[in-house]
Design a protein around this motif. Structure first.
Motif, PDB file in Angstrom:
ATOM      1  N   ASN A  79       0.831  -1.200   0.000  1.00  0.00           N
ATOM      2  CA  ASN A  79       0.000   0.000   0.000  1.00  0.00           C
ATOM      3  C   ASN A  79       0.872   1.259   0.000  1.00  0.00           C
ATOM      4  O   ASN A  79       0.631   2.202  -0.762  1.00  0.00           O
ATOM      5  N   LEU A 118       2.515   1.786  -3.316  1.00  0.00           N
ATOM      6  CA  LEU A 118       1.577   2.341  -4.303  1.00  0.00           C
ATOM      7  C   LEU A 118       1.393   3.848  -4.113  1.00  0.00           C
ATOM      8  O   LEU A 118       1.219   4.581  -5.087  1.00  0.00           O
ATOM      9  N   ARG A 172       3.201  -0.890 -10.233  1.00  0.00           N
ATOM     10  CA  ARG A 172       1.831  -0.571  -9.798  1.00  0.00           C
ATOM     11  C   ARG A 172       0.922  -1.800  -9.925  1.00  0.00           C
ATOM     12  O   ARG A 172       0.243  -2.176  -8.973  1.00  0.00           O
ATOM     13  N   GLU A 192      -0.609  -3.730  -6.797  1.00  0.00           N
ATOM     14  CA  GLU A 192      -2.068  -3.742  -6.587  1.00  0.00           C
ATOM     15  C   GLU A 192      -2.565  -5.176  -6.395  1.00  0.00           C
ATOM     16  O   GLU A 192      -3.370  -5.463  -5.512  1.00  0.00           O
ATOM     17  N   GLU A 239     -12.275  -4.377  -4.858  1.00  0.00           N
ATOM     18  CA  GLU A 239     -10.915  -4.215  -5.383  1.00  0.00           C
ATOM     19  C   GLU A 239     -10.683  -5.200  -6.539  1.00  0.00           C
ATOM     20  O   GLU A 239     -10.109  -4.825  -7.567  1.00  0.00           O
TER      21      GLU A 239
END
Lengths: 179, 309
Positions: B233, B236, B253, B257, B277
């Motif tokens: 997290n 990112l 990325r 993710e 998500e």
């Protein structure tokens, strides 16, 4: 005495153009209709889905226009399946071996092609663009959103339902003259 | 103006099917007799029918919006597979599913997975039925006590039935855990980082990003999932301003993710809404993990996932 009291109640709700009621019906009948059409219409899942949406539009038109009213002679589901059957017959598709549970409808729905529908809608769309904002507003409320005259009067701040009715007819005449 | 001679309201009622019975018949007789009225009616017909068509089109748009909800990744396939496995399809439809399985490997895998699930259900039903049979046997056993006839003792059969039940339950549970538990899912989908060499020589400025990325993976492999979630997290959060080329940024990325989602899945309770998500990633065209996200989403929506977790 109604044979299908639950469906009659549902029909009355659908006739008010209650979006939630329509969505529930769409979700409820989507799978059984597709399976039925795949079976008797010998269609693939995508084509069955397209037919389902066409049948749903025919059902919508028949209910909103008041052509289909309680008490129902068959369950709503059967009626919708019957529309699917007619649509397939009109297109000369299907196996021809229809289940006896799906009778020919007592009142055959008018079936309109998507192209005809689009052409008619386009003509009115063009006229609505030309009648002026106030006319456009009242015609949309009356014909596209199904408001009754009392509600139109309230929405547009007109003194009475009679005044709304007169304004609507003046606007309709304006459209007719544009033609 | 000829139109002023005629009553629009009556014409409207006729064209919108509000007129019935004798009133309709009388009106039609009047139309027959009055050419002008007929012309006037025909002038209004395209307007009023067009209004209905426009309304139909608006409804069709609504229908399309509802349909989109059904078209969540894989939802349509799930229904089709279910029909196929239940033997509800006609020969033609069944053959088209089988043809698709030959051509589409992912679809074939889906069918195989659902077949397992389906068989699991069958086993569960069989188990429940066996349970009933044991009950019936028990009842019969009580009846036999009233009769003096010599019978073989019931307990070995009861014991055998109980053992079968136990084994079936155990197998089903094992199946759920092996396929639908968070741990099993994470193990299936975890994507370890590429060998450093594959990414090529990095400038010093990219070193920090790479180190953070490797560190997050280390935490993941050590099964420190909450910490791994935080690490991915944070990474990112840093990526948009990191001094790295666009290709690397996209790589970090998309991988972060995906692994963040898996770390969240393995964390109890998950720190994010897993389905949302997965759905977000599944909706990004070109995302490296889009196909996996679609499959994962279906798994998360499955009742077996809930049972296993």
């Amino acid at each position: 005495m109604s044979k299908y009291p639950d469906d009659d109640r549902k029909l009355s709700q659908l006739a008010t153009d209650d979006s939630q009621a329509w969505k529930e019906l769409y979700d409820e009948l989507r799978s059984p209709f597709r399976l039925f059409i795949m079976k008797y219409g010998a269609m693939g899942p995508e084509a069955a889905l397209e037919l389902y949406q066409d049948a749903m539009v025919v059902l919508y038109r028949n209910i909103i226009s008041g052509k289909l009213q309680p008490p129902l002679a068959s369950a709503l589901k059967t009626y919708l399946f019957g529309i699917g059957k007619i649509l397939l017959k009109k297109r000369n598709e299907g196996t021809g071996n229809w289940d006896d549970d799906i009778p020919d409808l007592p009142v055959a729905p008018e079936v309109e092609s998507r192209q005809d529908e689009a052409a008619r809608a386009e003509l009115v769309r063009q006229l609505l663009d030309k009648v002026g904002e106030s006319c456009r507003q009242i015609l949309e409320l009356a014909y596209l959103r199904g408001f009754v005259m009392e509600a139109i009067a309230e929405e547009l701040g007109l003194p009475s339902a009679g005044a709304a009715r007169k304004r609507k007819h003046d606007c309709l005449k304006k459209m007719r003259d544009l033609l | 103006m000829p139109s002023e001679r005629y009553d629009i309201e009556t014409i409207e009622r006729y064209l919108t099917h509000q007129m019935e019975g004798s009133e309709r018949a009388e009106f039609e007789a009047r139309l027959q007799a009055d050419e002008g009225y007929r012309q006037e009616l025909e002038a209004y017909r395209p307007i009023l029918e067009g209004m209905q068509s426009l309304r139909n089109q608006n409804f069709r748009r609504q229908v399309n919006a509802w349909e989109e909800e059904w078209q969540q990744p894989g939802a349509a396939d799930t229904e089709l597979i279910e029909w196929y496995l239940n033997g509800e399809l006609t020969d033609g439809a069944r053959k088209s599913v089988e043809k698709r399985m030959e051509k589409d490997e992912a679809f074939a895998r889906e069918v195989a997975a659902y077949r397992q699930v389906h068989e699991g259900f069958d086993a569960a039903r069989a188990e429940a039925f066996r349970h009933k049979m044991v009950g019936w046997e028990k009842d019969k056993g009580q009846e036999t006590t009233l009769r003096p006839a010599h019978r073989r003792p019931l307990w070995p059969r009861l014991a055998a039935a109980a053992a079968i039940l136990f084994l079936l339950g155990l197998s089903f549970n094992w199946y759920l855990q092996a396929n639908f538990s968070a741990g099993a899912i994470v193990e299936t989908y975890y994507q370890p980082p590429l060998d450093e060499g594959i990414m090529g020589d990095k400038p010093a400025s990219a070193e920090t990003t790479s180190q953070s990325y490797q560190a997050a993976h280390r935490l993941f492999r050590q099964q420190q999932y909450p910490a791994a979630y935080e690490a991915f997290n944070n990474l990112l959060g840093q990526l948009p301003t990191a001094s790295i080329d666009e290709l690397s940024r996209t790589y970090y990325r998309e991988h972060s993710e995906w692994n963040r989602l898996l770390a969240a899945l393995a964390t109890s309770p998950p720190p994010i809404d897993l389905k949302s998500e997965a759905q977000r990633i599944a909706a990004i065209d070109g995302h490296e993990f889009q196909p996996q996200a679609k499959i994962l989403l279906r798994t998360l929506q499955s009742p077996f996932y809930n049972w296993a977790n």
